[in-house]
Motif scaffolding. Sequence first.
Motif, short mmCIF file in Angstrom:
data_model
loop_
_atom_site.label_atom_id
_atom_site.label_comp_id
_atom_site.label_asym_id
_atom_site.label_seq_id
_atom_site.Cartn_x
_atom_site.Cartn_y
_atom_site.Cartn_z
N ASN A 111 0.82 -1.22 0.00
CA ASN A 111 0.00 0.00 0.00
C ASN A 111 0.86 1.27 0.00
O ASN A 111 0.48 2.28 -0.60
CB ASN A 111 -0.97 0.00 1.18
N ARG A 157 2.08 1.79 -3.52
CA ARG A 157 1.01 2.38 -4.32
C ARG A 157 1.03 3.92 -4.14
O ARG A 157 0.84 4.67 -5.09
CB ARG A 157 -0.33 1.80 -3.81
N LYS A 176 1.88 6.85 -6.90
CA LYS A 176 0.98 7.99 -7.15
C LYS A 176 1.62 9.33 -6.75
O LYS A 176 0.95 10.35 -6.69
CB LYS A 176 -0.32 7.81 -6.36
N LYS A 229 2.43 10.37 -3.85
CA LYS A 229 1.88 10.97 -2.62
C LYS A 229 2.97 11.01 -1.54
O LYS A 229 2.94 11.86 -0.66
CB LYS A 229 0.69 10.16 -2.13
N SER A 260 -16.40 -2.07 15.45
CA SER A 260 -17.40 -1.44 14.60
C SER A 260 -18.74 -1.35 15.31
O SER A 260 -19.63 -0.65 14.85
CB SER A 260 -17.55 -2.20 13.29
N HIS A 311 -12.69 4.41 15.74
CA HIS A 311 -13.22 3.57 14.66
C HIS A 311 -12.77 4.11 13.30
O HIS A 311 -13.20 5.17 12.87
CB HIS A 311 -14.76 3.58 14.78
N PHE A 348 -11.99 3.46 9.01
CA PHE A 348 -12.80 2.94 7.90
C PHE A 348 -11.89 2.40 6.80
O PHE A 348 -10.80 2.92 6.57
CB PHE A 348 -13.74 4.06 7.39
N ASN A 349 -12.35 1.36 6.16
CA ASN A 349 -11.59 0.62 5.17
C ASN A 349 -11.78 1.22 3.76
O ASN A 349 -12.92 1.42 3.37
CB ASN A 349 -12.10 -0.84 5.21
N PRO A 380 -5.87 3.86 4.87
CA PRO A 380 -5.02 4.96 4.39
C PRO A 380 -5.79 5.98 3.53
O PRO A 380 -5.32 7.09 3.33
CB PRO A 380 -3.97 4.25 3.52
N VAL A 381 -6.98 5.60 3.05
CA VAL A 381 -7.72 6.47 2.14
C VAL A 381 -8.89 7.20 2.83
O VAL A 381 -9.11 8.38 2.59
CB VAL A 381 -8.30 5.64 0.95
N ASN A 427 -22.38 2.68 11.66
CA ASN A 427 -23.01 1.42 11.29
C ASN A 427 -24.51 1.40 11.57
O ASN A 427 -25.23 0.59 11.00
CB ASN A 427 -22.30 0.25 11.96
N1 3HC Z 1 -3.86 2.08 0.61
C1 3HC Z 1 -3.47 3.24 0.04
N2 3HC Z 1 -4.16 3.82 -0.99
C2 3HC Z 1 -5.24 3.17 -1.47
C3 3HC Z 1 -5.70 1.95 -0.92
C4 3HC Z 1 -4.96 1.40 0.17
N3 3HC Z 1 -5.33 0.28 0.77
N4 3HC Z 1 -6.81 1.56 -1.59
C5 3HC Z 1 -7.06 2.50 -2.52
N5 3HC Z 1 -6.12 3.46 -2.43
C6 3HC Z 1 -6.07 4.72 -3.20
C7 3HC Z 1 -5.71 4.52 -4.66
O1 3HC Z 1 -4.32 4.55 -4.85
C8 3HC Z 1 -6.38 5.73 -5.31
O2 3HC Z 1 -5.57 6.89 -5.14
P1 3HC Z 1 -5.75 8.19 -6.13
O3 3HC Z 1 -7.09 8.79 -5.83
O4 3HC Z 1 -4.62 9.08 -5.74
O5 3HC Z 1 -5.66 7.66 -7.53
C9 3HC Z 1 -7.63 5.93 -4.48
O6 3HC Z 1 -7.40 5.27 -3.23
C10 3HC Z 1 -8.82 5.31 -5.16
O7 3HC Z 1 -8.54 3.94 -5.42
P2 3HC Z 1 -8.77 3.23 -6.84
O8 3HC Z 1 -8.59 4.20 -7.96
O9 3HC Z 1 -7.97 1.98 -6.86
O10 3HC Z 1 -10.28 2.73 -6.79
P3 3HC Z 1 -11.61 3.54 -6.61
O11 3HC Z 1 -11.56 4.88 -7.20
O12 3HC Z 1 -12.62 2.56 -7.06
O13 3HC Z 1 -11.73 3.73 -5.02
C11 3HC Z 1 -12.31 3.08 -2.84
C12 3HC Z 1 -11.65 2.65 -4.14
C13 3HC Z 1 -11.46 4.17 -2.18
C14 3HC Z 1 -12.31 1.85 -1.96
C15 3HC Z 1 -13.74 3.63 -3.16
O14 3HC Z 1 -14.44 2.71 -3.93
C16 3HC Z 1 -14.54 3.92 -1.92
O15 3HC Z 1 -14.39 4.97 -1.31
N6 3HC Z 1 -15.43 2.98 -1.55
C17 3HC Z 1 -16.25 3.08 -0.35
C18 3HC Z 1 -15.45 2.57 0.81
C19 3HC Z 1 -16.21 2.64 2.08
O16 3HC Z 1 -17.37 3.02 2.16
N7 3HC Z 1 -15.52 2.26 3.16
C20 3HC Z 1 -16.12 2.20 4.47
C21 3HC Z 1 -16.55 0.80 4.75
S1 3HC Z 1 -17.35 0.67 6.31
C22 3HC Z 1 -16.11 0.43 7.40
O17 3HC Z 1 -14.94 0.29 7.08
C23 3HC Z 1 -16.52 0.41 8.84
C24 3HC Z 1 -16.77 -0.95 9.41
O18 3HC Z 1 -17.14 -0.77 10.75
C25 3HC Z 1 -17.78 -1.77 8.71
#
Ligand code: 3HC
Length: 284
Positions: A50, A53, A57, A59, A121, A142, A144-145, A148-149, A192
């Motif tokens: 990660n 990645r 980018k 960053k 959660s 808490h 969110f997955n 890092p994003v 949640n």
């Molecule tokens: N580490 C570092 N960077 C990451 C990463 C990771 N694990 N995963 C994705 N990224 C970065 C990518 O490099 C990209 O960077 P950029 O904007 O500079 O290009 C950016 O995040 C977007 O990734 P992608 O282009 O690969 O893919 P998407 O544009 O489809 O985005 C996503 C992926 C960020 C996961 C987006 O689909 C999203 O926001 N989804 C919703 C996620 C969400 O709702 N999460 C919360 C879940 S609930 C939870 O966690 C709580 C629990 O209690 C249930």
Amino acid sequence: MSEIKKVAVIGGGTMGNGIAHVFAMNGYDVKLIETAQEFVDRAMNTIDKNLSRMVAKEKISEAEKEATLDRIQPHLTIPGAVLDADLIVEAVPESYELKKKIFTEVDLHAPEHAIIASNTSSISITKLAAVTKRPEKVIGMHFFNPVPVMKLVEVIDGLETEKQVTESIMQTSEKLGKVPVSANDSPGFVSNRVLMPMINEAIFCVYEGVADPEAVDNVMKMGMAHPMGPLRLADFIGLDVCLDILNVLYDGFKDPKYRPCPLLVKMVDAGKLGDKTGEGFFTY
Ligand code: 3HC
């Protein structure tokens, strides 16, 4: 309240490795605790991937990536890892019995001033705090997955959490580049309690034949600008995790509006848990 510098993260799974990643990237010394070498290796490989990645980018620089990895020290047991920690963040699977065991052990070995946070959660922070001799220093942190994003840290006060502890965790979250939002302890907190009924309702739409998974997700992606549809998101979170959280809401409020959809129960029984098993509402 003394400044937080040393952090111990318990659990190196999806959430734990992301939490260790963001703390280390922001200059904190991190001890990452897992139960076996293979889990430590897996967590460190994920963090490495990660960070790469982020380098790709532009960053962070390659040197920042290396410095981040150097700040993470893997451990296989709790006592030595928490001995000099200012903050311990527990991020193990959502089992009260498991968390209770860990909180008891951490409380025994961590310094008196240390704050113990849970990334749970939905399990009650007040109930976890009650197994320690420092309930005023226990709090929910808490993430969110993907950690890092995602910008949010939901900061949850237990019944006895001290105001200074909340302030310290809010400030620490800001230092991680996150936006902290404060909430009181209640089943599912805010995140949640709002998210899971939406996911459950999306599953009911499929169960009742209103629309197929792709159509349900397209409605929410294109009509409501959600980055992922609710069923794609459910697979991403893990259908077992969604079911556990819905059960916490259902048991906590005794309100039928939180009853898990029978289709969700059936899919979990069948071992179709989403991304992690390669199949859920979609295949991966
Ligand atoms: N580490 C570092 N960077 C990451 C990463 C990771 N694990 N995963 C994705 N990224 C970065 C990518 O490099 C990209 O960077 P950029 O904007 O500079 O290009 C950016 O995040 C977007 O990734 P992608 O282009 O690969 O893919 P998407 O544009 O489809 O985005 C996503 C992926 C960020 C996961 C987006 O689909 C999203 O926001 N989804 C919703 C996620 C969400 O709702 N999460 C919360 C879940 S609930 C939870 O966690 C709580 C629990 O209690 C249930």
